[in-house]
Design a protein around this motif. Structure first.
Motif, mmCIF file in Angstrom:
data_model
loop_
_atom_site.group_PDB
_atom_site.id
_atom_site.type_symbol
_atom_site.label_atom_id
_atom_site.label_comp_id
_atom_site.label_asym_id
_atom_site.label_seq_id
_atom_site.Cartn_x
_atom_site.Cartn_y
_atom_site.Cartn_z
ATOM 1 N N ASN A 202 48.522 79.455 26.968
ATOM 2 C CA ASN A 202 48.827 79.591 28.395
ATOM 3 C C ASN A 202 49.046 78.243 29.064
ATOM 4 N N ALA A 203 48.292 77.237 28.620
ATOM 5 C CA ALA A 203 48.470 75.896 29.185
ATOM 6 C C ALA A 203 49.889 75.399 28.930
ATOM 7 N N ARG A 204 50.350 75.575 27.697
ATOM 8 C CA ARG A 204 51.704 75.137 27.374
ATOM 9 C C ARG A 204 52.741 75.918 28.180
ATOM 10 N N ALA A 205 52.505 77.217 28.372
ATOM 11 C CA ALA A 205 53.451 78.042 29.130
ATOM 12 C C ALA A 205 53.505 77.656 30.598
ATOM 13 N N ASN A 206 52.422 77.051 31.101
ATOM 14 C CA ASN A 206 52.356 76.686 32.519
ATOM 15 C C ASN A 206 52.488 75.192 32.760
ATOM 16 N N GLY A 207 52.880 74.458 31.737
ATOM 17 C CA GLY A 207 53.104 73.035 31.903
ATOM 18 C C GLY A 207 51.846 72.227 32.119
ATOM 19 N N VAL A 208 50.706 72.727 31.636
ATOM 20 C CA VAL A 208 49.440 72.004 31.756
ATOM 21 C C VAL A 208 49.235 71.175 30.493
ATOM 22 N N ALA A 209 49.116 69.871 30.647
ATOM 23 C CA ALA A 209 48.952 68.982 29.501
ATOM 24 C C ALA A 209 47.553 69.117 28.913
ATOM 25 N N LEU A 210 47.477 69.203 27.599
ATOM 26 C CA LEU A 210 46.194 69.300 26.913
ATOM 27 C C LEU A 210 45.740 67.928 26.418
ATOM 28 N N GLY A 211 44.434 67.740 26.328
ATOM 29 C CA GLY A 211 43.888 66.498 25.814
ATOM 30 C C GLY A 211 42.947 65.841 26.803
ATOM 31 N N ASP A 212 42.648 64.585 26.556
ATOM 32 C CA ASP A 212 41.759 63.812 27.418
ATOM 33 C C ASP A 212 42.577 63.028 28.441
ATOM 34 N N GLY A 213 41.881 62.506 29.425
ATOM 35 C CA GLY A 213 42.542 61.671 30.411
ATOM 36 C C GLY A 213 42.836 62.414 31.693
ATOM 37 N N PRO A 214 43.175 61.700 32.749
ATOM 38 C CA PRO A 214 43.443 62.320 34.048
ATOM 39 C C PRO A 214 44.643 63.258 33.994
ATOM 40 N N GLY A 215 44.489 64.419 34.624
ATOM 41 C CA GLY A 215 45.564 65.394 34.659
ATOM 42 C C GLY A 215 45.711 66.213 33.396
ATOM 43 N N ARG A 216 44.819 66.048 32.450
ATOM 44 C CA ARG A 216 44.877 66.786 31.187
ATOM 45 C C ARG A 216 43.665 67.706 31.047
ATOM 46 N N LEU A 217 43.852 68.758 30.265
ATOM 47 C CA LEU A 217 42.794 69.748 30.068
ATOM 48 C C LEU A 217 42.314 69.728 28.627
ATOM 49 N N ALA A 218 41.025 69.500 28.444
ATOM 50 C CA ALA A 218 40.402 69.616 27.130
ATOM 51 C C ALA A 218 39.859 71.030 26.981
ATOM 52 N N LEU A 219 39.955 71.582 25.790
ATOM 53 C CA LEU A 219 39.468 72.927 25.517
ATOM 54 C C LEU A 219 38.432 72.876 24.404
ATOM 55 N N VAL A 220 37.373 73.680 24.552
ATOM 56 C CA VAL A 220 36.320 73.681 23.549
ATOM 57 C C VAL A 220 35.727 75.086 23.436
#
Length: 331
Positions: A202-220
């Motif tokens: 869903n993150a990829r479909a909504n243009g949400v960047a994955l990973g660390d750092g500002p503006g990015r989403l980490a998943l666990v």
């Protein structure tokens, strides 16, 4: 001998109902919240030329018990004398099929679509969360309540730099937070590895960047908040938990310990009659209720950590408490 377990057969129960009864069934039903696998309820017009003739379809994982069918009939009193149609369904992804007719949800500045072909809404933050295997498509009142609460917080000028979404489900609330505070460091967790996988899609479909750092989403994949990945990023100035009342109470010490001095927690997934117990559990941990917003029987709570508590590593309620939530993502 083949010991592989066969998938659970899905069943559907159909009852007639009135339009008023159908409209009253918007969202999940409190009567079923204690079931391990509550049914998915869908209503639709039964007769196009009769605006008051509607039908209720309830989808169950496994054959519904007599008690479950009786409980279902109490939701539509007009069907008290009707004989329910109970049928086994073919092996299909019936949750997705049952949700394909869902209307988009608008909450605050957010417009959440469940079908890619639905049009976007101008001047809104448009998110696509297709119906599927994980909770959190925006249809449930608790998810919509959280979206509206986050939007209201942004409108009054609140700013956040470190965000955690516990029990993320589909990732929707984490995506919403990053759209409102695009430079924040964010992490989303769920006990269900499938939910985490779906959140990544869903993150990829909504243009949400994955990973660390500002503006990015980490998943666990994590049970509750007592996990190295969550603790390592603490403290958070915003923590969101849309699960259920029992896990919220169980997790109160752990979640509050993850929040910085003066930080904010947004809680949902509880019923009106459970709100006082949830608030009391968090007040004990140094939180104060800053705002409450009700959508039907589902309240959304915004709490703020009192300055006198400060940051500490998570501690548990008692020796038996594991700091874990059961398998519930965002509702």
């Amino acid at each position: 001998m083949n010991d592989v377990a066969k998938p659970v057969q899905s069943w559907k129960v159909t009852l007639p109902c009135t339009r008023a009864e159908a409209e009253a069934l918007d969202g999940d039903i409190a009567a079923f919240t204690m079931m391990e696998q509550p049914p998915v309820l869908m209503t639709s017009e039964a007769t196009p030329d009769d605006e008051d003739a509607w039908r209720l379809d309830a989808y169950f994982e496994g054959k519904p018990s007599v008690a479950a069918i009786k409980l279902l009939k109490t939701l539509v009193p007009s069907a008290s004398r009707a004989k329910p149609i109970v049928e086994a369904l073919p092996d299909e992804d019936w949750v997705t099929l049952s949700q394909q007719g869902l209307e988009p949800v608008t909450a605050g500045r957010f417009h959440v679509r469940n079908i890619a072909t639905d049009p976007e809404l101008p001047d809104h933050i448009n998110l696509l969360i297709e119906a599927g295997r994980a909770f959190g498509t925006g249809q449930h009142e608790t998810t919509a309540g959280c979206l509206a609460m986050l939007d209201r917080m942004r409108r009054v000028g609140m700013r956040f730099a470190h965000v955690a979404d516990i029990g993320t489900g589909t990732g929707l609330l984490a995506f919403a937070a990053l759209n409102l505070w695009p430079r924040a460091h964010a992490i989303a967790s769920d006990i269900d590895a499938v939910a985490v996988e779906i959140s990544a899609d869903n993150a990829r479909a909504n243009g949400v960047a994955l990973g660390d750092g500002p503006g990015r989403l980490a998943l666990v994949t994590a049970a509750g908040g007592n996990h190295p990945a969550l603790i390592g990023r603490a403290p958070y100035d915003l923590l969101i938990a849309n699960i259920l009342a029992g896990p919220l109470i169980e997790l109160a010490p752990t979640l509050c310990a993850l929040v910085e001095d003066g930080g904010t927690i947004v809680l949902a997934g509880l019923l009106n009659e459970q709100a006082d117990a949830v608030i009391a559990a968090y007040r004990t941990q140094g939180m104060r209720l800053a705002e409450r917003s009700d959508r039907g029987e589902w309240p959304t709570l915004r709490l703020r950590k009192r300055p006198s508590i400060g940051w500490k590593r998570p501690r548990r309620i008692n020796a038996a408490a594991r700091g874990e939530a059961p398998g519930f993502g965002s509702i």
